[in-house]
Write a protein that holds these residues in place. Sequence first.
Motif, PDB file in Angstrom:
ATOM      1  N   LEU A 196     -24.831   1.249   0.650  1.00 12.32           N
ATOM      2  CA  LEU A 196     -24.524   1.775  -0.605  1.00 12.32           C
ATOM      3  C   LEU A 196     -23.040   2.346  -0.485  1.00 12.32           C
ATOM      4  O   LEU A 196     -22.747   3.375   0.448  1.00 12.32           O
ATOM      5  CB  LEU A 196     -25.359   2.878  -1.207  1.00 12.32           C
ATOM      6  CG  LEU A 196     -24.953   3.457  -2.722  1.00 12.32           C
ATOM      7  CD1 LEU A 196     -25.259   2.362  -3.778  1.00 12.32           C
ATOM      8  CD2 LEU A 196     -26.093   4.488  -2.677  1.00 12.32           C
ATOM      9  N   VAL A 197     -22.064   1.737  -0.980  1.00  9.12           N
ATOM     10  CA  VAL A 197     -20.432   2.143  -1.012  1.00  9.12           C
ATOM     11  C   VAL A 197     -20.241   3.235  -2.254  1.00  9.12           C
ATOM     12  O   VAL A 197     -20.325   2.830  -3.312  1.00  9.12           O
ATOM     13  CB  VAL A 197     -19.796   0.933  -0.917  1.00  9.12           C
ATOM     14  CG1 VAL A 197     -18.077   1.502  -0.886  1.00  9.12           C
ATOM     15  CG2 VAL A 197     -20.157  -0.044   0.196  1.00  9.12           C
ATOM     16  N   LEU A 198     -19.890   4.411  -1.873  1.00  8.57           N
ATOM     17  CA  LEU A 198     -19.419   5.327  -2.828  1.00  8.57           C
ATOM     18  C   LEU A 198     -17.805   5.229  -2.710  1.00  8.57           C
ATOM     19  O   LEU A 198     -17.024   5.403  -1.653  1.00  8.57           O
ATOM     20  CB  LEU A 198     -19.831   6.553  -2.555  1.00  8.57           C
ATOM     21  CG  LEU A 198     -21.079   6.787  -2.221  1.00  8.57           C
ATOM     22  CD1 LEU A 198     -21.496   8.147  -1.949  1.00  8.57           C
ATOM     23  CD2 LEU A 198     -22.053   6.405  -3.470  1.00  8.57           C
ATOM     24  N   VAL A 199     -17.174   4.845  -4.124  1.00  7.32           N
ATOM     25  CA  VAL A 199     -15.672   4.662  -4.029  1.00  7.32           C
ATOM     26  C   VAL A 199     -15.129   6.001  -4.755  1.00  7.32           C
ATOM     27  O   VAL A 199     -15.470   6.159  -6.015  1.00  7.32           O
ATOM     28  CB  VAL A 199     -15.326   3.468  -4.604  1.00  7.32           C
ATOM     29  CG1 VAL A 199     -13.631   3.354  -4.787  1.00  7.32           C
ATOM     30  CG2 VAL A 199     -15.835   2.144  -4.140  1.00  7.32           C
ATOM     31  N   PHE A 200     -14.459   6.741  -4.047  1.00 10.85           N
ATOM     32  CA  PHE A 200     -13.806   8.143  -4.874  1.00 10.85           C
ATOM     33  C   PHE A 200     -12.270   8.067  -4.985  1.00 10.85           C
ATOM     34  O   PHE A 200     -11.716   7.271  -4.074  1.00 10.85           O
ATOM     35  CB  PHE A 200     -14.105   9.231  -3.702  1.00 10.85           C
ATOM     36  CG  PHE A 200     -15.534   9.536  -3.570  1.00 10.85           C
ATOM     37  CD1 PHE A 200     -16.111  10.455  -4.471  1.00 10.85           C
ATOM     38  CD2 PHE A 200     -16.326   9.139  -2.454  1.00 10.85           C
ATOM     39  CE1 PHE A 200     -17.420  10.839  -4.318  1.00 10.85           C
ATOM     40  CE2 PHE A 200     -17.533   9.474  -2.429  1.00 10.85           C
ATOM     41  CZ  PHE A 200     -17.991  10.375  -3.283  1.00 10.85           C
ATOM     42  N   GLU A 201     -11.698   8.454  -5.974  1.00 12.12           N
ATOM     43  CA  GLU A 201     -10.435   8.662  -6.280  1.00 12.12           C
ATOM     44  C   GLU A 201      -9.933  10.275  -5.632  1.00 12.12           C
ATOM     45  O   GLU A 201     -10.616  10.958  -6.281  1.00 12.12           O
ATOM     46  CB  GLU A 201     -10.083   8.390  -7.677  1.00 12.12           C
ATOM     47  CG  GLU A 201      -8.497   8.414  -7.752  1.00 12.12           C
ATOM     48  CD  GLU A 201      -8.169   8.502  -9.289  1.00 12.12           C
ATOM     49  OE1 GLU A 201      -7.268   7.800  -9.578  1.00 12.12           O
ATOM     50  OE2 GLU A 201      -8.943   8.807 -10.183  1.00 12.12           O
ATOM     51  N   ALA A 202      -9.070  10.253  -5.035  1.00 12.21           N
ATOM     52  CA  ALA A 202      -8.667  11.679  -4.356  1.00 12.21           C
ATOM     53  C   ALA A 202      -7.255  11.379  -4.175  1.00 12.21           C
ATOM     54  O   ALA A 202      -6.819  11.145  -3.133  1.00 12.21           O
ATOM     55  CB  ALA A 202      -9.506  11.942  -3.180  1.00 12.21           C
ATOM     56  N   LYS A 203      -6.389  11.974  -5.320  1.00 12.22           N
ATOM     57  CA  LYS A 203      -5.036  11.929  -5.119  1.00 12.22           C
ATOM     58  C   LYS A 203      -4.294  12.757  -4.257  1.00 12.22           C
ATOM     59  O   LYS A 203      -3.389  12.611  -3.870  1.00 12.22           O
ATOM     60  CB  LYS A 203      -4.506  12.105  -6.610  1.00 12.22           C
ATOM     61  CG  LYS A 203      -4.804  10.821  -7.344  1.00 12.22           C
ATOM     62  CD  LYS A 203      -4.087  10.864  -8.959  1.00 12.22           C
ATOM     63  CE  LYS A 203      -4.556   9.912  -9.655  1.00 12.22           C
ATOM     64  NZ  LYS A 203      -3.902   9.823 -10.938  1.00 12.22           N
ATOM     65  N   LEU A 204      -5.152  14.023  -3.963  1.00  8.65           N
ATOM     66  CA  LEU A 204      -4.614  15.100  -3.290  1.00  8.65           C
ATOM     67  C   LEU A 204      -5.340  15.354  -1.783  1.00  8.65           C
ATOM     68  O   LEU A 204      -4.900  16.235  -1.246  1.00  8.65           O
ATOM     69  CB  LEU A 204      -4.743  16.533  -3.885  1.00  8.65           C
ATOM     70  CG  LEU A 204      -4.255  16.528  -5.428  1.00  8.65           C
ATOM     71  CD1 LEU A 204      -4.488  17.870  -6.185  1.00  8.65           C
ATOM     72  CD2 LEU A 204      -2.807  16.279  -5.447  1.00  8.65           C
ATOM     73  N   LEU A 205      -5.741  14.012  -1.561  1.00 10.61           N
ATOM     74  CA  LEU A 205      -6.466  14.177  -0.170  1.00 10.61           C
ATOM     75  C   LEU A 205      -5.983  13.068   0.672  1.00 10.61           C
ATOM     76  O   LEU A 205      -5.299  12.111   0.158  1.00 10.61           O
ATOM     77  CB  LEU A 205      -8.153  14.303  -0.138  1.00 10.61           C
ATOM     78  CG  LEU A 205      -8.744  15.118  -0.923  1.00 10.61           C
ATOM     79  CD1 LEU A 205     -10.226  15.218  -0.783  1.00 10.61           C
ATOM     80  CD2 LEU A 205      -8.498  16.525  -0.378  1.00 10.61           C
ATOM     81  N   GLN A 206      -6.233  13.200   2.002  1.00  9.39           N
ATOM     82  CA  GLN A 206      -5.806  12.205   2.929  1.00  9.39           C
ATOM     83  C   GLN A 206      -7.309  11.599   3.472  1.00  9.39           C
ATOM     84  O   GLN A 206      -8.206  11.929   3.306  1.00  9.39           O
ATOM     85  CB  GLN A 206      -5.084  12.735   3.981  1.00  9.39           C
ATOM     86  CG  GLN A 206      -3.643  13.366   3.492  1.00  9.39           C
ATOM     87  CD  GLN A 206      -2.800  12.312   2.900  1.00  9.39           C
ATOM     88  OE1 GLN A 206      -2.614  11.181   3.243  1.00  9.39           O
ATOM     89  NE2 GLN A 206      -2.252  12.935   1.955  1.00  9.39           N
ATOM     90  N   LEU A 207      -6.914  10.360   4.150  1.00  9.71           N
ATOM     91  CA  LEU A 207      -8.189   9.726   4.830  1.00  9.71           C
ATOM     92  C   LEU A 207      -8.857  10.679   6.113  1.00  9.71           C
ATOM     93  O   LEU A 207      -9.926  10.650   6.163  1.00  9.71           O
ATOM     94  CB  LEU A 207      -7.522   8.414   5.674  1.00  9.71           C
ATOM     95  CG  LEU A 207      -8.675   7.762   6.067  1.00  9.71           C
ATOM     96  CD1 LEU A 207      -9.891   7.057   5.406  1.00  9.71           C
ATOM     97  CD2 LEU A 207      -8.234   6.547   6.955  1.00  9.71           C
TER      98      LEU A 207
END
Length: 269
Positions: free
Chosen positions: A214-225
């Motif tokens: 199960l792949v959770l795809v997040f958007e995080a413009k203020l975070l890094q890998l």
Amino acid sequence: MLMEAASAASSVFLYPQPAIFRRLHSLGGNRSAKTLLRRVPHLSRLSSTARAADSTQHAPPVAASSSKTVVPDNDFSLAKVSFGVIGLAVGGTLLSYGFGAYFTILPGSEWSALMLTYGFPLAIIGMALQYAELKPVPCITYSDAETLRETCATPILKQVRSDVIRYRYGDEQHLDEALKRIFQYGQGGGIPRRSAPILQMIREEVTEDGKYCLVLVFEAKLLQLSDFEKRQAKFTSFFGPGITAEIGTGENPDLYEVRLISEMSTQSS
């Protein structure tokens, strides 16, 4: 004629060079373009190359390998229905008809008071639900993953999928409690609440070694890998037991994927 031969030779390639024309003039006579090409070896090679390039250009493209089959989500469920829309529609209808009947514009004046009595609170509840509504996220399910879900997905993974593909009310975002514990909003070593990742979609697929994922795809413009990678163990422990979490990047620079891979197999189940 010499000019006809030159014209035939120029049709072989788009931009003939002056040296080739001088060679054709030196041969002279009424030879055909085919005879001239036999006498000039490099013209024959250019002609073959041009024909090969032309045939390659017009050849049909090689068929791409068949992609995985995506299972369409056609099943009806109350979880996929917005109660805010239903409440507002029913309440608004009762209010409209009730006012029309009260002022004798519509028939049924004897029922107008009852329709106004129930229509007003239903419309208010519908508006409140719409305000607190959290829409479901898109879910892409591949056919091979759907086959493995019932036997190989852990109960927690099934619950996560069920929670995020239905309407929710009162939550700020999907998986809010999980993200609050994993990223420790406002705590030492954590991240600010405004930097919290937002779940954009989920995907059900099968790994190369045949495990349900199960792949959770997040958007995080203020975070890094790195912010996700150093919390990989927390993802594993929170969504466990029986799963392994892997971190990766998505299609866009601001997208990050958390792959929750089930360790259950058809043999163990």
